[in-house]
Design a protein around this motif. Structure first.
Motif: not given
Length: 158
Positions: A19-39
């Protein structure tokens, strides 16, 4: 506790790691955008941080649970996991997310180590193999079910 509730609990505890890994994978692009991750490659650290905490802390849970008992150590591990999950959900920076994910991995490692120990403590031989096999079947069924879709990723909310 009866046999089948024990198998269900075992499978649910095994599922915390997935759960801790698989629930994050599809949302990584949105999380990166929200956290200000440029690369784009930096967002992978969200998963790596979890795995580092998970991997390193497994060494300690067996010894600690031998000294203090399986149940209290498992409950502390689950409490750490839940606390870190809430912190990760509300993380406002990449650094806060990294710290929360390492802590979440540390908590989840308790379930990985202690589930096997608890099954071994309660069953032996063919019964132990039966419990682990049934728990794995339930775990795989839970892992492939549609409820796992991430609510924070529009691509998965169909």
């Amino acid at each position: 506790m009866g046999f089948y509730p024990f198998v269900g609990l075992t499978a649910a505890l095994m599922a915390t790691n997935a759960l801790a890994i698989d629930s994050m994978l599809p949302a990584l692009p949105q999380m990166a955008e929200a956290l200000g991750i440029a690369e784009a490659n930096q967002r992978q650290w969200i998963i790596t941080a979890y795995l580092l905490g998970f991997g390193v802390s497994q060494i300690f849970y067996g010894t600690i649970s031998d000294r203090y008992g399986r149940r209290p150590v498992l409950l502390v591990g689950l409490a750490i996991y839940v606390f870190a999950s809430v912190v990760a959900a509300f993380a406002g920076s990449f650094q806060a997310m990294m710290a929360a994910r390492v802590l979440q991995g540390i908590g989840a490692a308790a379930t990985r180590v202690l589930v096997v120990s608890i099954v071994r403590d309660c069953y032996s031989g063919r019964e132990m193999a039966r419990v682990m096999s049934l728990a794995m079947i339930v775990f795989l069924a839970m892992r492939s079910s549609p409820w796992r879709r991430s609510p924070i990723s529009p691509a998965w909310s169909s």
